[in-house]
Design a protein around this motif. Structure first.
Motif, PDB file in Angstrom:
ATOM      1  N   LYS A  42     104.787  60.621  39.127  1.00  0.00           N
ATOM      2  CA  LYS A  42     105.512  61.511  38.212  1.00  0.00           C
ATOM      3  C   LYS A  42     104.622  61.953  37.052  1.00  0.00           C
ATOM      4  O   LYS A  42     104.672  63.109  36.611  1.00  0.00           O
ATOM      5  N   ALA A  43     103.791  61.030  36.549  1.00  0.00           N
ATOM      6  CA  ALA A  43     102.899  61.373  35.448  1.00  0.00           C
ATOM      7  C   ALA A  43     101.864  62.411  35.885  1.00  0.00           C
ATOM      8  O   ALA A  43     101.599  63.389  35.167  1.00  0.00           O
ATOM      9  N   VAL A  44     101.302  62.222  37.066  1.00  0.00           N
ATOM     10  CA  VAL A  44     100.271  63.152  37.549  1.00  0.00           C
ATOM     11  C   VAL A  44     100.886  64.517  37.856  1.00  0.00           C
ATOM     12  O   VAL A  44     100.308  65.567  37.521  1.00  0.00           O
ATOM     13  N   ILE A  45     102.053  64.524  38.489  1.00  0.00           N
ATOM     14  CA  ILE A  45     102.723  65.806  38.802  1.00  0.00           C
ATOM     15  C   ILE A  45     103.037  66.559  37.527  1.00  0.00           C
ATOM     16  O   ILE A  45     102.798  67.775  37.418  1.00  0.00           O
ATOM     17  N   LEU A  46     103.555  65.864  36.529  1.00  0.00           N
ATOM     18  CA  LEU A  46     103.887  66.523  35.261  1.00  0.00           C
ATOM     19  C   LEU A  46     102.627  67.042  34.580  1.00  0.00           C
ATOM     20  O   LEU A  46     102.625  68.140  33.983  1.00  0.00           O
ATOM     21  N   ALA A  47     101.534  66.301  34.685  1.00  0.00           N
ATOM     22  CA  ALA A  47     100.281  66.718  34.046  1.00  0.00           C
ATOM     23  C   ALA A  47      99.720  67.995  34.658  1.00  0.00           C
ATOM     24  O   ALA A  47      98.995  68.745  33.987  1.00  0.00           O
ATOM     25  N   HIS A  48     100.052  68.254  35.929  1.00  0.00           N
ATOM     26  CA  HIS A  48      99.566  69.473  36.576  1.00  0.00           C
ATOM     27  C   HIS A  48     100.468  70.679  36.304  1.00  0.00           C
ATOM     28  O   HIS A  48     100.071  71.818  36.587  1.00  0.00           O
ATOM     29  N   ASP A  49     101.647  70.456  35.770  1.00  0.00           N
ATOM     30  CA  ASP A  49     102.584  71.551  35.521  1.00  0.00           C
ATOM     31  C   ASP A  49     102.440  72.008  34.073  1.00  0.00           C
ATOM     32  O   ASP A  49     103.251  71.700  33.198  1.00  0.00           O
ATOM     33  N   LEU A  50     101.396  72.787  33.828  1.00  0.00           N
ATOM     34  CA  LEU A  50     101.089  73.198  32.456  1.00  0.00           C
ATOM     35  C   LEU A  50     102.176  74.101  31.878  1.00  0.00           C
ATOM     36  O   LEU A  50     102.469  74.041  30.678  1.00  0.00           O
ATOM     37  N   ASP A  51     102.787  74.934  32.709  1.00  0.00           N
ATOM     38  CA  ASP A  51     103.857  75.813  32.211  1.00  0.00           C
ATOM     39  C   ASP A  51     105.037  74.977  31.702  1.00  0.00           C
ATOM     40  O   ASP A  51     105.645  75.293  30.668  1.00  0.00           O
ATOM     41  N   ARG A  57     104.190  73.502  28.347  1.00  0.00           N
ATOM     42  CA  ARG A  57     104.317  74.500  27.266  1.00  0.00           C
ATOM     43  C   ARG A  57     105.792  74.710  26.902  1.00  0.00           C
ATOM     44  O   ARG A  57     106.154  74.771  25.725  1.00  0.00           O
ATOM     45  N   ARG A  58     106.613  74.831  27.932  1.00  0.00           N
ATOM     46  CA  ARG A  58     108.041  75.094  27.696  1.00  0.00           C
ATOM     47  C   ARG A  58     108.701  73.913  26.986  1.00  0.00           C
ATOM     48  O   ARG A  58     109.463  74.097  26.033  1.00  0.00           O
ATOM     49  N   LEU A  59     108.394  72.710  27.440  1.00  0.00           N
ATOM     50  CA  LEU A  59     109.009  71.521  26.858  1.00  0.00           C
ATOM     51  C   LEU A  59     108.588  71.321  25.402  1.00  0.00           C
ATOM     52  O   LEU A  59     109.377  70.836  24.582  1.00  0.00           O
ATOM     53  N   ARG A  60     107.372  71.729  25.084  1.00  0.00           N
ATOM     54  CA  ARG A  60     106.901  71.567  23.705  1.00  0.00           C
ATOM     55  C   ARG A  60     107.819  72.303  22.726  1.00  0.00           C
ATOM     56  O   ARG A  60     108.021  71.859  21.593  1.00  0.00           O
ATOM     57  N   GLY A  69     104.015  71.768  17.076  1.00  0.00           N
ATOM     58  CA  GLY A  69     102.816  72.559  17.287  1.00  0.00           C
ATOM     59  C   GLY A  69     102.600  72.784  18.771  1.00  0.00           C
ATOM     60  O   GLY A  69     103.354  72.270  19.610  1.00  0.00           O
ATOM     61  N   PRO A  70     101.600  73.526  19.138  1.00  0.00           N
ATOM     62  CA  PRO A  70     101.333  73.773  20.556  1.00  0.00           C
ATOM     63  C   PRO A  70     100.847  72.517  21.260  1.00  0.00           C
ATOM     64  O   PRO A  70     100.400  71.558  20.636  1.00  0.00           O
ATOM     65  N   SER A  71     100.940  72.501  22.573  1.00  0.00           N
ATOM     66  CA  SER A  71     100.432  71.373  23.359  1.00  0.00           C
ATOM     67  C   SER A  71      98.934  71.227  23.129  1.00  0.00           C
ATOM     68  O   SER A  71      98.199  72.226  23.100  1.00  0.00           O
ATOM     69  N   PRO A  72      98.453  69.999  22.969  1.00  0.00           N
ATOM     70  CA  PRO A  72      97.027  69.785  22.692  1.00  0.00           C
ATOM     71  C   PRO A  72      96.110  70.377  23.756  1.00  0.00           C
ATOM     72  O   PRO A  72      95.009  70.834  23.433  1.00  0.00           O
ATOM     73  N   PHE A  73      96.551  70.379  25.034  1.00  0.00           N
ATOM     74  CA  PHE A  73      95.659  70.884  26.083  1.00  0.00           C
ATOM     75  C   PHE A  73      95.333  72.355  25.878  1.00  0.00           C
ATOM     76  O   PHE A  73      94.336  72.854  26.423  1.00  0.00           O
ATOM     77  N   GLU A  74      96.173  73.070  25.114  1.00  0.00           N
ATOM     78  CA  GLU A  74      95.932  74.499  24.875  1.00  0.00           C
ATOM     79  C   GLU A  74      94.623  74.712  24.121  1.00  0.00           C
ATOM     80  O   GLU A  74      93.942  75.718  24.323  1.00  0.00           O
ATOM     81  N   SER A  75      94.274  73.748  23.260  1.00  0.00           N
ATOM     82  CA  SER A  75      93.073  73.924  22.446  1.00  0.00           C
ATOM     83  C   SER A  75      91.860  73.166  22.986  1.00  0.00           C
ATOM     84  O   SER A  75      90.731  73.631  22.845  1.00  0.00           O
ATOM     85  N   ASN A  76      92.094  72.007  23.617  1.00  0.00           N
ATOM     86  CA  ASN A  76      90.933  71.231  24.059  1.00  0.00           C
ATOM     87  C   ASN A  76      90.728  71.236  25.571  1.00  0.00           C
ATOM     88  O   ASN A  76      89.729  70.705  26.073  1.00  0.00           O
ATOM     89  N   GLY A  77      91.684  71.799  26.311  1.00  0.00           N
ATOM     90  CA  GLY A  77      91.550  71.882  27.755  1.00  0.00           C
ATOM     91  C   GLY A  77      91.659  70.553  28.473  1.00  0.00           C
ATOM     92  O   GLY A  77      91.361  70.464  29.664  1.00  0.00           O
ATOM     93  N   VAL A  78      92.111  69.509  27.785  1.00  0.00           N
ATOM     94  CA  VAL A  78      92.226  68.168  28.358  1.00  0.00           C
ATOM     95  C   VAL A  78      93.668  67.698  28.228  1.00  0.00           C
ATOM     96  O   VAL A  78      94.294  67.874  27.186  1.00  0.00           O
ATOM     97  N   ILE A  79      94.208  67.124  29.305  1.00  0.00           N
ATOM     98  CA  ILE A  79      95.543  66.531  29.228  1.00  0.00           C
ATOM     99  C   ILE A  79      95.431  65.170  28.531  1.00  0.00           C
ATOM    100  O   ILE A  79      94.649  64.314  28.953  1.00  0.00           O
TER     101      ILE A  79
END
Length: 734
Positions: free
Chosen positions: A680-689, A692-695, A533-543
């Protein structure tokens, strides 16, 4: 008064009158008067033995009985007098005295099966089961249809871990005496031990219907329910046993364990504390208390409890001590602050204590030393059922080239299911081992001519490491389950991959580390509910960060780093979800650890949901634990399109995440320090594109990687087996 004028017959008639009137002290005085005149008077000596027995002066009674036998061994009531004293020894739990007395009598009456039965019971009550066995065997030769002797033989065989052998004796006893409560109870226990839990419940329940006043029956019924996975039913039985007999303290370890397994961890801890307030002298209570402390992630307290449990029994090689030591090793494995060397030293101590003494049983192998022959490969594990190992073990067994290997399964699953049936179809030789002792199983493996013996359990529950300590096959190795050394010098190899180890780590393994060409395993997911399914942040706006790991991995170091990540990402939340968090009190305790770092409780979603796929749909980024990494849940995360960050630590449990990420082609998510992990966790959390791609791409990447290349993995393993075998063939005779 001279002997000639003393009427002993008249005096004995007086003794009998006193007996009839219950005036035992007066009867004794007359008897003593008789033997003053006639020291070898058999009637008076036997009467004194009986009087002393009735007055609970059994040791003195035995002295008179021995004198009486010396004078007249064929006295008509000699057995009756002796058994009266024996029964008093039993009631008084004077089992050593009973053993000595019945052993003495068996020399006078070597063909008396009842005397031998008393001797067998005395040895059973002193846990001398191996010594009781030949005595009861002889008793049954003399009295083959005596139900009491049959039941006692069943008890001995159960205690010798020969439960399958016990069942025919118990069933025969119940054919003769169907309502024999102790027989039904023992039969239920034997069936429980070999996995026939429904039959166990039926037999013990029947015993309770006959005699509901016996608390031990409710305790044993609870054990049967617990073995059947019906923990709430088990709890009810244990509590009823304690209502009937509050001082039946041996129930407490079982109640503590059932509460823990039912997810009532905090209540389990409180039960353990209450039990220890009543007594601190029962090792099983300390062991169960250690288990529940471990479950609640109180590792230091758990270690102390296990050490206390180990301090009671002089028999250092007992199965109880071995199990407790295994649980101690589990805690050390997960401890966040111990060095690899300290942890390994405990494994080495396990080898010295439990395995090295068995080296005396090693024998020369008869296997033909032919390098190119078809190899007989045996897999030893209880995981041949719907167990997490199926995601890794089934692909290998299916993928084996049967022209190269002949596969044996030495299987002791707790129960059989559809997965068990499927395993059987992939195996050339299926050998159930649940009712085999370690000695018997080792001899069976040797008789089967196994060339390569594979341990797939390590120090997990139900392991058969003592079998490996007996060296039943020329080549042995450990693979897959547990993730670290067995500690056994008897096992030749530890099968793994290169990312899981470091340079110069050989001193941390009892086995020789053998690295496969590719990853240490291949993964076959259960795809039934693994919809992307889509990344959860797409619907709730929260990582949403997440971990599906057990609580013991989430230590103070992990909490601090995860709290740092959440603090750096105000618009984020954390899911912690596993079976360890069924208990709301355990959830709150874990939350409080984060709240100490200023993380609001509302950002922590802690609980338990099954199956894991449903939880993973709500996670954007996985967070691995350290120093002991997670396992299967990391693979599940990637398969659901979720990247995860992993920190490398000690070999090999601290590098599982690195192994998976290397095989998946994403080494960029491997961190070498805690700070790098958080970054690494914080950097990845800011890379929303990227998220989405990895999902949408991670699953296909996995499917094309070595992590899911089943034929390549099977060939890699078979190549390793062949090389190990060739080394053996070229080596010295053993």
């Amino acid at each position: 008064m001279s002997k000639s004028s003393f009427d002993a017959r008249k005096a004995m008639r007086e003794v009998n009158k006193y007996f009839d009137a219950g005036a035992l002290p007066q009867a004794r005085q007359v008897c003593l008067n008789i033997i003053r005149h006639f020291p070898r008077h058999p009637d008076a000596l036997y009467a004194l033995a009986r009087i002393c027995g009735d007055l609970n002066e059994c040791d003195e009674g035995m002295q008179y009985l021995k004198l009486a036998f010396d004078v007249m061994p064929h006295f008509p009531d000699n057995r009756k007098v002796a058994f009266g004293i024996f029964n008093k020894y039993l009631l008084g739990k004077q089992y050593a005295q009973l053993e000595e007395a019945s052993l003495w009598l068996s020399r006078y009456l070597p063909r008396d099966g009842i005397v031998l039965d008393y001797l067998g019971v005395a040895r059973i009550e002193q846990a001398k089961f191996a010594d009781a066995f030949p005595v009861l065997t002889r008793a049954l030769e003399l009295l083959p249809s005596n139900p009491h002797i049959l039941v006692n033989m069943g008890n001995v065989l159960i205690s010798l871990e020969r439960c399958a052998d016990a069942i025919p004796y118990l069933e025969k006893a119940l054919t003769i005496q169907p309502n024999m409560v102790v027989g039904l109870n023992n039969l239920g226990n034997a069936m429980r031990f070999i996995g026939r839990t429904e039959d166990a419940i039926e037999n013990i329940s029947r015993a309770i219907q006959i005699d509901p006043s016996q608390p031990y029956l409710f305790n044993n019924l609870g054990l049967a329910y617990r073995e059947h996975g019906m923990y709430s039913f088990a709890i009810v039985q244990y509590r009823h046993a304690l209502e009937l007999q509050p001082d039946l303290l041996q129930v407490y370890p079982n109640l503590i364990d059932a509460l823990r397994q039912n997810g009532q961890v905090q209540e389990s801890i409180e039960c353990g504390q209450h039990a220890l307030s009543l007594t601190q002298d029962i090792p099983e209570i300390w062991a169960a208390y250690g288990d529940t402390l471990r479950e609640a992630n109180h590792l230091d307290a758990a270690i102390e409890a296990y050490i206390k449990a180990l301090s009671f029994r002089e028999d250092g090689q007992s199965s109880f001590n071995r199990k407790i030591y295994t649980n101690l090793l589990f805690c050390l494995n997960y401890h966040p602050d111990l060095t690899p060397e300290v942890i390994y030293n405990a494994y080495h101590e396990f080898d010295l204590r439990f395995a090295a003494p068995l080296k005396a049983q090693w024998k020369k192998f008869e296997n033909a030393r032919v390098p190119g022959k078809r190899l007989k490969v045996g897999y030893v594990t209880q995981a041949f059922y719907n167990h997490v190992c199926k995601y890794f073990l089934l692909p290998l067994l299916e993928g084996h080239d049967k022209e190269q290997v002949e596969v044996y399964a030495y299987a002791n699953p707790p129960f059989e299911d559809d997965v068990t049936a499927y395993y059987k179809k992939q195996i050339d030789h299926w050998v159930p081992t649940r009712d085999m002792t370690d000695d018997v199983l080792a001899e069976r493996i040797r008789a089967d001519g196994i060339d390569i013996l594979v341990d797939v359990a390590g120090h997990t529950n139900g392991n058969r490491l003592p079998v490996f300590a007996r060296k039943p096959a020329p080549v042995s190795l450990h693979w897959l389950e547990y993730g670290y050394t067995t500690g056994l010098s008897a096992i030749d190899y530890y099968l793994t991959d290169k990312p899981t180890i470091t340079d110069n780590c050989a001193h941390l393994f009892a086995e020789k580390v053998w690295c496969l060409d590719g990853p240490a395993y291949v993964y076959r997911p259960d795809t039934r509910r693994a919809e992307l399914g889509p990344s959860p942040f797409e619907s709730n706006g929260v990582i949403t960060f997440g971990s599906l790991s057990r609580s013991t991995r989430i230590n103070h170091r992990v909490v601090r780093v995860w709290a740092t990540i959440l603090d750096a990402m105000p618009n984020s939340q954390l899911i912690i979800n596993s079976g360890d968090f069924k208990d709301p009190q355990v959830q709150d305790e874990m939350a409080s650890r984060f709240m100490r770092y200023g993380i609001d409780r509302s950002r922590l979603l802690i609980g338990f949901t099954s199956p894991s796929w449903e939880v993973l749909k709500h996670i954007d980024i996985g967070l691995d634990c350290f120093p002991h990494n997670s396992g299967t849940t990391l693979l599940e995360s990637l398969y659901m399109g979720i990247p995860f960050i992993s920190l490398t630590d000690r070999p090999s449990v601290g590098r599982i995440g690195a192994s998976i990420l290397t095989a998946a082609g994403h080494e960029e998510w491997i961190a070498n320090t805690e700070d790098e992990y958080a970054q690494k966790a914080v950097i990845l959390a800011h890379d929303l594109d990227a998220l989405r791609r990895l999902r949408g791409s991670l699953r296909s990447e996995m499917e094309q990687s070595l992590l899911m290349d089943e034929p390549a993995f099977a060939r890699s393993v078979e190549k390793a087996y062949r090389q190990m075998w060739n080394i053996y063939c070229e080596g010295p005779e053993q």
